[in-house]
Design an enzyme around this catalytic site. Sequence first.
Site, short mmCIF file in Angstrom:
data_model
loop_
_atom_site.label_atom_id
_atom_site.label_comp_id
_atom_site.label_asym_id
_atom_site.label_seq_id
_atom_site.Cartn_x
_atom_site.Cartn_y
_atom_site.Cartn_z
N LYS A 85 0.83 -1.21 0.00
CA LYS A 85 0.00 0.00 0.00
C LYS A 85 0.86 1.26 0.00
O LYS A 85 0.42 2.31 -0.48
CB LYS A 85 -0.96 -0.01 1.19
CG LYS A 85 -2.10 -1.00 1.02
CD LYS A 85 -3.20 -0.80 2.04
CE LYS A 85 -4.36 -1.76 1.78
NZ LYS A 85 -5.38 -1.72 2.83
N LYS B 233 -4.65 -11.27 -10.12
CA LYS B 233 -5.81 -11.47 -9.25
C LYS B 233 -6.95 -10.55 -9.69
O LYS B 233 -6.70 -9.42 -10.11
CB LYS B 233 -5.37 -11.12 -7.82
CG LYS B 233 -6.39 -11.38 -6.77
CD LYS B 233 -5.86 -11.00 -5.38
CE LYS B 233 -7.04 -10.71 -4.48
NZ LYS B 233 -6.66 -10.13 -3.20
N LYS C 268 -10.85 -4.97 -7.70
CA LYS C 268 -11.75 -3.85 -7.96
C LYS C 268 -10.98 -2.60 -8.36
O LYS C 268 -11.56 -1.65 -8.87
CB LYS C 268 -12.60 -3.57 -6.72
CG LYS C 268 -11.74 -3.23 -5.52
CD LYS C 268 -12.56 -3.14 -4.25
CE LYS C 268 -11.62 -2.92 -3.09
NZ LYS C 268 -12.27 -2.88 -1.81
#
Length: 337
Positions: free
Chosen positions: A117, A199, A202
Amino acid sequence: MENMEEKKVLFSAIQPSGILTIGNYLGALKNFKKLQDEYKSIFSLADLHTLTVRQVPADLKKNTYELAALYLACGLDPERSVIFAQSHVPAHAELTWILNTVTYPGELSRMTQFKDKSIKHEDNINMALMDYPVLMAADILLYQTELVPVGEDQKQHLELSRDLAERFNNRFGETFKVPEPYITPSVGRIRSLTEPEKKMSKSDANENGYISINDDKDAIIRKFKRAVTDSDNKIVVSPEKPGITNLINIYSAFTGKNAKETELEFEGKLYGEFKLKVGEAVADVIDPLRLEKNKYLQDKDYLDSVLKRGAETAQYLANKTLRKVYKKVGLLPIARG
Ligand code: TRP
């Protein structure tokens, strides 16, 4: 609530951070109803976690209602499970502070998700982003949780929760149950429809890559029709066929048939027909779920009342643990009377 005493405590949470994909559905939501039957279950909306990356406040509010409605649409029953927003129970933030006193910066900066992140949000690497796993430990430990259903990406965080519980217990005496991972029945990793090496996510810039819980039947079928496959027309699981393998996994997960049965069912069939069938199988589940969720969403008062009731129960349970913790570390109780 019969036999509550004998049932193990299970805690799970999802962040209200926007679009959920069928990957999230299969990995978490789909199992919630069953877990509710088997365990003393607590399901939280991890809204404080969501704040660790920049949010538009109005969107966070909307997404929190969306997720609450989705929990109910998946069959969670406020009579049987505790359903609440993390921010409604101050003990989560309070226990985080205490757990911070037994957490080392090194063990947080080493976390894979923090590192990922930090790259993705390099303009906003804040203290809360780093402290994320400690808040998660507080979520879990406050309820004397025994079982936590976790996917691959949260295993490291659960491990930290266990370490912190043990460290605290060693230093101050037995206080927390040490939680165990609950291994969710494996669905195989759901991958992007357009780039099956990745993967399903979203945050994919190409929305044809993922199926969202909010896609209607037409959108679902259209996206599956466009799914990337390969040039030989064999519907079999194979490392050389990531696209087809992904579609077989998705079909299996939504129909309950295993990969072998799926291969047999489509032996000799064309990709076009298979893709349509996968789309229909997914839409058969996701379409009614979305409609049900939207029904709940229309009644904000009801959703508020569910969250209020959940918050009251959660506060009661959480404060019991928090009081114990405060006492153990030597904080002065408020005088009575
Ligand atoms: N971090 C989890 C996720 O993003 C959500 C979460 C927050 C959670 N608190 C939790 C999951 C406690 C399990 C237990 O998936």
